[in-house]
Write a protein that holds these residues in place. Sequence first.
Motif, PDB file in Angstrom:
ATOM      1  N   MET A  18      47.179  -5.865  76.799  1.00 53.96           N
ATOM      2  CA  MET A  18      47.631  -6.874  75.831  1.00 53.96           C
ATOM      3  C   MET A  18      49.153  -7.011  75.850  1.00 53.96           C
ATOM      4  O   MET A  18      49.681  -8.122  75.756  1.00 53.96           O
ATOM      5  CB  MET A  18      47.128  -6.533  74.431  1.00 53.96           C
ATOM      6  N   VAL A  19      49.862  -5.892  75.996  1.00 55.89           N
ATOM      7  CA  VAL A  19      51.320  -5.947  76.103  1.00 55.89           C
ATOM      8  C   VAL A  19      51.706  -6.696  77.373  1.00 55.89           C
ATOM      9  O   VAL A  19      52.619  -7.532  77.369  1.00 55.89           O
ATOM     10  CB  VAL A  19      51.935  -4.529  76.088  1.00 55.89           C
ATOM     11  N   GLN A  20      50.975  -6.422  78.452  1.00 51.67           N
ATOM     12  CA  GLN A  20      51.236  -7.121  79.716  1.00 51.67           C
ATOM     13  C   GLN A  20      51.023  -8.623  79.545  1.00 51.67           C
ATOM     14  O   GLN A  20      51.807  -9.433  80.021  1.00 51.67           O
ATOM     15  CB  GLN A  20      50.315  -6.570  80.806  1.00 51.67           C
ATOM     16  N   GLN A  21      49.958  -8.993  78.858  1.00 48.83           N
ATOM     17  CA  GLN A  21      49.646 -10.414  78.628  1.00 48.83           C
ATOM     18  C   GLN A  21      50.787 -11.091  77.866  1.00 48.83           C
ATOM     19  O   GLN A  21      51.229 -12.179  78.234  1.00 48.83           O
ATOM     20  CB  GLN A  21      48.332 -10.525  77.851  1.00 48.83           C
ATOM     21  N   ARG A  22      51.253 -10.445  76.796  1.00 54.21           N
ATOM     22  CA  ARG A  22      52.344 -11.007  76.003  1.00 54.21           C
ATOM     23  C   ARG A  22      53.626 -11.133  76.823  1.00 54.21           C
ATOM     24  O   ARG A  22      54.364 -12.116  76.698  1.00 54.21           O
ATOM     25  CB  ARG A  22      52.612 -10.152  74.768  1.00 54.21           C
ATOM     26  N   THR A  23      53.886 -10.153  77.658  1.00 59.54           N
ATOM     27  CA  THR A  23      55.100 -10.173  78.479  1.00 59.54           C
ATOM     28  C   THR A  23      55.051 -11.300  79.505  1.00 59.54           C
ATOM     29  O   THR A  23      56.037 -12.025  79.680  1.00 59.54           O
ATOM     30  CB  THR A  23      55.272  -8.810  79.189  1.00 59.54           C
ATOM     31  N   GLN A  44      50.091   0.172  85.551  1.00 55.84           N
ATOM     32  CA  GLN A  44      49.212   1.064  86.310  1.00 55.84           C
ATOM     33  C   GLN A  44      49.605   2.525  86.118  1.00 55.84           C
ATOM     34  O   GLN A  44      48.737   3.391  86.017  1.00 55.84           O
ATOM     35  CB  GLN A  44      49.213   0.697  87.798  1.00 55.84           C
ATOM     36  N   ASP A  45      50.903   2.809  86.061  1.00 56.88           N
ATOM     37  CA  ASP A  45      51.349   4.182  85.838  1.00 56.88           C
ATOM     38  C   ASP A  45      50.866   4.685  84.486  1.00 56.88           C
ATOM     39  O   ASP A  45      50.408   5.815  84.362  1.00 56.88           O
ATOM     40  CB  ASP A  45      52.872   4.267  85.891  1.00 56.88           C
ATOM     41  N   ASN A  46      50.969   3.819  83.466  1.00 53.74           N
ATOM     42  CA  ASN A  46      50.520   4.213  82.128  1.00 53.74           C
ATOM     43  C   ASN A  46      49.016   4.403  82.073  1.00 53.74           C
ATOM     44  O   ASN A  46      48.519   5.297  81.404  1.00 53.74           O
ATOM     45  CB  ASN A  46      50.949   3.174  81.095  1.00 53.74           C
ATOM     46  N   LEU A 102      49.226 -13.036  85.764  1.00 53.78           N
ATOM     47  CA  LEU A 102      48.367 -13.367  84.632  1.00 53.78           C
ATOM     48  C   LEU A 102      46.892 -13.277  85.030  1.00 53.78           C
ATOM     49  O   LEU A 102      46.078 -12.694  84.304  1.00 53.78           O
ATOM     50  CB  LEU A 102      48.708 -14.767  84.132  1.00 53.78           C
ATOM     51  N   ALA A 103      46.549 -13.822  86.189  1.00 57.55           N
ATOM     52  CA  ALA A 103      45.163 -13.765  86.668  1.00 57.55           C
ATOM     53  C   ALA A 103      44.738 -12.326  86.951  1.00 57.55           C
ATOM     54  O   ALA A 103      43.624 -11.912  86.595  1.00 57.55           O
ATOM     55  CB  ALA A 103      45.012 -14.613  87.924  1.00 57.55           C
ATOM     56  N   LYS A 104      45.617 -11.547  87.557  1.00 56.48           N
ATOM     57  CA  LYS A 104      45.315 -10.148  87.862  1.00 56.48           C
ATOM     58  C   LYS A 104      45.087  -9.351  86.570  1.00 56.48           C
ATOM     59  O   LYS A 104      44.147  -8.558  86.472  1.00 56.48           O
ATOM     60  CB  LYS A 104      46.468  -9.553  88.671  1.00 56.48           C
ATOM     61  N   ASN A 105      45.949  -9.585  85.593  1.00 57.80           N
ATOM     62  CA  ASN A 105      45.817  -8.890  84.315  1.00 57.80           C
ATOM     63  C   ASN A 105      44.515  -9.273  83.616  1.00 57.80           C
ATOM     64  O   ASN A 105      43.849  -8.425  83.012  1.00 57.80           O
ATOM     65  CB  ASN A 105      47.021  -9.190  83.419  1.00 57.80           C
ATOM     66  N   GLN A 106      44.133 -10.533  83.688  1.00 60.25           N
ATOM     67  CA  GLN A 106      42.891 -10.989  83.056  1.00 60.25           C
ATOM     68  C   GLN A 106      41.674 -10.318  83.691  1.00 60.25           C
ATOM     69  O   GLN A 106      40.744  -9.903  82.997  1.00 60.25           O
ATOM     70  CB  GLN A 106      42.763 -12.511  83.154  1.00 60.25           C
ATOM     71  N   TYR A 109      41.631  -6.690  82.525  1.00 62.93           N
ATOM     72  CA  TYR A 109      41.227  -6.647  81.116  1.00 62.93           C
ATOM     73  C   TYR A 109      39.706  -6.824  81.000  1.00 62.93           C
ATOM     74  O   TYR A 109      39.041  -6.069  80.287  1.00 62.93           O
ATOM     75  CB  TYR A 109      41.962  -7.739  80.335  1.00 62.93           C
ATOM     76  N   ASN A 110      39.166  -7.805  81.714  1.00 60.60           N
ATOM     77  CA  ASN A 110      37.716  -8.038  81.667  1.00 60.60           C
ATOM     78  C   ASN A 110      36.932  -6.837  82.190  1.00 60.60           C
ATOM     79  O   ASN A 110      35.890  -6.478  81.635  1.00 60.60           O
ATOM     80  CB  ASN A 110      37.350  -9.296  82.452  1.00 60.60           C
ATOM     81  N   ALA A 111      37.432  -6.199  83.242  1.00 60.21           N
ATOM     82  CA  ALA A 111      36.765  -5.015  83.783  1.00 60.21           C
ATOM     83  C   ALA A 111      36.770  -3.874  82.769  1.00 60.21           C
ATOM     84  O   ALA A 111      35.760  -3.167  82.603  1.00 60.21           O
ATOM     85  CB  ALA A 111      37.435  -4.577  85.076  1.00 60.21           C
ATOM     86  N   MET A 112      37.883  -3.710  82.061  1.00 62.67           N
ATOM     87  CA  MET A 112      37.959  -2.647  81.051  1.00 62.67           C
ATOM     88  C   MET A 112      37.050  -2.943  79.859  1.00 62.67           C
ATOM     89  O   MET A 112      36.444  -2.030  79.292  1.00 62.67           O
ATOM     90  CB  MET A 112      39.401  -2.441  80.607  1.00 62.67           C
ATOM     91  N   ILE A 113      36.935  -4.209  79.489  1.00 59.45           N
ATOM     92  CA  ILE A 113      36.011  -4.589  78.408  1.00 59.45           C
ATOM     93  C   ILE A 113      34.575  -4.273  78.816  1.00 59.45           C
ATOM     94  O   ILE A 113      33.793  -3.725  78.029  1.00 59.45           O
ATOM     95  CB  ILE A 113      36.169  -6.085  78.050  1.00 59.45           C
ATOM     96  N   GLU A 114      34.217  -4.598  80.046  1.00 60.30           N
ATOM     97  CA  GLU A 114      32.870  -4.300  80.545  1.00 60.30           C
ATOM     98  C   GLU A 114      32.595  -2.797  80.532  1.00 60.30           C
ATOM     99  O   GLU A 114      31.514  -2.358  80.142  1.00 60.30           O
ATOM    100  CB  GLU A 114      32.678  -4.850  81.965  1.00 60.30           C
TER     101      GLU A 114
END
Length: 130
Positions: A18-23, A44-46, A102-106, A109-114
Amino acid sequence: MNVFNSIKPLEQALNASMVQQRTITSNISNVDTPNYKRQTVSFQDNLQEAMNKNFQSYKSNPKHVPFSNETNATKPVVRTDHNTLNNSNGNNVDMDVEMAELAKNQLLYNAMIEKTNSQFRDLQTAIRGS
């Protein structure tokens, strides 16, 4: 043994996403702002650090070697890129790069939600016993 320990790293990764998305959206909205410098998130490091810190184990014998059970939250780090210059107005935001990020982050994010949904389904199955 806490059954929700496997969800904590996913929660931290979702927060970092979410922080990445906002940035990224901030970079896109400032594409024409003079002297604006692109910001990035150390993501990725985090994520890897969160996964390493939250490795959980079950000891069947008190004499077994202990594992780390730290649950300290890993906070994403936002950095400003001062090293590049793309536009004559001092701005270094490249719209193509931002849209790709943005596409990569999305997708991430979707993979983590799954994965999070899968963890909850597994818990639900264990509770129901079927």
